[in-house]
Enzyme design. Structure first.
Site, PDB file in Angstrom:
ATOM      1  N   ASP A   1       0.842  -1.192   0.000  1.00 51.42           N
ATOM      2  CA  ASP A   1       0.000   0.000   0.000  1.00 51.42           C
ATOM      3  C   ASP A   1       0.887   1.255   0.000  1.00 51.42           C
ATOM      4  O   ASP A   1       1.850   1.344   0.766  1.00 51.42           O
ATOM      5  CB  ASP A   1      -0.897  -0.029   1.241  1.00 51.42           C
ATOM      6  CG  ASP A   1      -1.896   1.097   1.270  1.00 51.42           C
ATOM      7  OD1 ASP A   1      -2.798   1.106   0.432  1.00 51.42           O
ATOM      8  OD2 ASP A   1      -1.763   1.974   2.146  1.00 51.42           O
TER       9      ASP A   1
ATOM     10  N   GLU B   1       1.490  -0.380  -5.062  1.00 49.42           N
ATOM     11  CA  GLU B   1       0.582   0.729  -5.344  1.00 49.42           C
ATOM     12  C   GLU B   1       1.501   1.935  -5.514  1.00 49.42           C
ATOM     13  O   GLU B   1       2.026   2.463  -4.534  1.00 49.42           O
ATOM     14  CB  GLU B   1      -0.400   0.959  -4.205  1.00 49.42           C
ATOM     15  CG  GLU B   1      -1.387   2.078  -4.510  1.00 49.42           C
ATOM     16  CD  GLU B   1      -2.325   2.373  -3.347  1.00 49.42           C
ATOM     17  OE1 GLU B   1      -3.473   2.777  -3.612  1.00 49.42           O
ATOM     18  OE2 GLU B   1      -1.909   2.213  -2.188  1.00 49.42           O
TER      19      GLU B   1
END
Length: 511
Positions: A140, A176
């Site tokens: 993330d 990401e």
């Protein structure tokens, strides 16, 4: 990972449904176990889950959040690292070290330039790989992990250590590739060995089907693996994790049902969540009884799903999109642990589910959709056609000038006999030649089909505008009636071969 619920959510009677508020990097969250009061149960059952999934041929990718912790900013609780060694574990403001540098929008950012912080993350990754046996990680807001001296460094210590690790370097590493700090948008900039959520793919494909002006060359790059982002750094098409929707944003159904976000249930006056959604409600905002609008929405969902699986790279599908899950226009449902986000198979759109299964089977059976090398866009070693070609509805190939212009309707021919790759046994990979016709315009178009070669015709596999399209053969040079807002896929077959039923009917019945 084990997480805490944010205080501001608890005050509103909400929870951190996504769990992106980590406190224990070595512990599975006990809320997922059969007995949340027994931490050992969470570990035991996680291992059992992984073992069962592996037995079924399914790999496990763990979504990990190392870019911030549950301690938040200077107003947050002191739980662990802040009380141990605050200036070592976190990036602090150079002007006033009472405050935290926040590259994530969540209050703090761990100081990955410090060796002990880096060791904490690496030890955690190795634990999940060697003890829990996961097959890879999705990171993330990954640029935060590469920040040294507050800047994103592609050659940072985090990347170096992972690449040198004999275990982690062999796993699937998915980034990401953005955070909210300066220079944090890093799509296409991660090193070899990494794959990326391709935000450029999402934006281009969404924009095209929403009727926005997307240059033909931009759409072509996205459909063919985004070589403009990955090829020059030595990566392959599978570096591109293609997606149209993910947990963070609209679902597929909401993408074609809402022009604006509707996050009032989050208690932030609809100020949270993204505003640039590149969505189109097809003529009405939210639920409607208008049959024409609902039919168009159903077709648009099929268009977006088909485009995703017809693109080079790795397709990523948001759970629930295959059967029409809705969050009522909420594009930031991180705090909604309730019926708004829970997957409800009882309300599944069985027609869409049938279509999704069938298109997935087309993807599975067509090698030209899963190339591991980029197209060269020219005839190869004497082949009569290029490995990929692009056509206007007139049947002409796009000119240099037309490449830079938006095209609402175009065709893509993928040569199945020009793959130039070998399988695991060293045998050449061959497959059907496919023709993908895309029409995002509001009017139907008679599309002149390119030539097929002597003794061959085009056979329709599926058309998103005609769910029960009969088996049909079309000669090269003839015109295919491509409806508005539609995708049609054809393949070449011998002219005298008996016509088969369309792929969608063969695999899943009419949808």
């Amino acid at each position: 990972h084990y997480h805490l619920d944010d205080r501001h959510l608890l005050d509103k009677g909400l929870k951190n449904y996504w769990g992106y508020n980590t406190l224990g990097f070595f512990a599975p969250d006990p809320q997922y176990s059969s007995d949340p009061r027994d931490p050992a149960a969470a570990v035991r059952e996680f291992k059992s889950m992984v073992r069962s999934l592996h037995a079924a041929g399914i790999e496990v990718i763990l979504d990990v959040v190392y870019n911030h912790t549950a301690e938040g900013n200077q107003m947050g609780p002191t739980l662990s690292w802040r009380g141990l060694d605050n200036p070592s574990y976190y990036f602090l403001s150079p002007e006033n070290p009472r405050y935290y540098m926040d590259f994530t929008g969540c209050g703090n950012s761990p100081n990955m330039a410090h060796p002990k912080v880096l060791q904490l993350v690496m030890d955690s990754l190795r634990y999940w790989a060697t003890e829990m046996h996961v097959d890879g990680f999705r990171f993330d807001l990954a640029p935060t992990l590469a920040r040294e001296l507050l800047e994103v460094d592609k050659l940072g210590s985090f990347f170096d250590i992972i690449h040198q690790d004999p275990v982690l370097s062999q796993l699937k590493l998915i980034a990401e590739p953005w955070d909210v700090g300066p220079g944090g948008y890093m799509v296409g900039n991660f090193p070899v060995g990494w794959t990326e959520w391709n935000g450029e793919y999402r934006d281009s494909v969404r924009g095209f089907w929403a009727g926005q002006d997307v240059p033909a060359k931009t759409l072509a790059y996205r459909l063919t693996g985004s070589g403009d982002l990955y090829e020059q750094t030595g990566r392959k098409p599978y570096a591109s994790i293609n997606f149209v929707t993910c947990h963070d944003g609209f679902t597929l159904r909401d993408l074609v049902s809402y022009n604006e976000k509707h996050n009032e249930a989050n208690g932030e006056n609809n100020n949270d969540g993204h505003n640039d959604n590149r969505s189109w409600n097809c003529g009405a905002e939210g639920p409607t009884d208008d049959a024409t609008v609902n039919a168009l929405r159903a077709r648009q969902q099929r268009n977006l799903f088909a485009t995703l699986l017809l693109s080079q790279g790795v397709p990523m599908v948001l759970a629930g999109d295959e059967f029409g899950q809705t969050q009522n226009g909420n594009n930031n449902a991180y705090c909604q642990d309730n019926e708004l986000t829970w997957l409800d198979w009882e309300r599944a759109d069985k027609g869409l589910l049938s279509f999704a299964r069938a298109v997935a089977q087309v993807w599975r059976g067509q090698p030209v959709l899963k190339r591991r090398t980029f197209f060269q866009e020219r005839p190869i070693r004497g082949e009569g056609v290029a490995d990929v070609s692009w056509f206007l509805p007139t049947g002409a190939e796009l000119s240099d000038a037309e490449w830079g212009q938006p095209q609402k309707c175009l065709g893509m021919r993928l040569a199945g006999d020009c793959i130039r790759e070998v399988d695991e046994r060293g045998e050449p990979i061959r497959g059907d030649t496919l023709l993908v016709l895309l029409n995002a315009g509001a009017e139907g178009v008679p599309f002149a089909l390119p030539g097929t070669g002597p003794g061959r015709v085009w056979e329709l596999l599926f058309d998103t505008a005609d769910d029960a399209a009969p088996a049909s053969a079309h000669a090269g040079g003839s015109k295919y009636e491509l409806k508005d807002h539609a995708v049609a896929v054809l393949r070449t077959r011998p002219e005298q071969a008996p016509a088969e039923e369309p792929a969608l009917q063969r695999t899943a019945g009419a949808v």
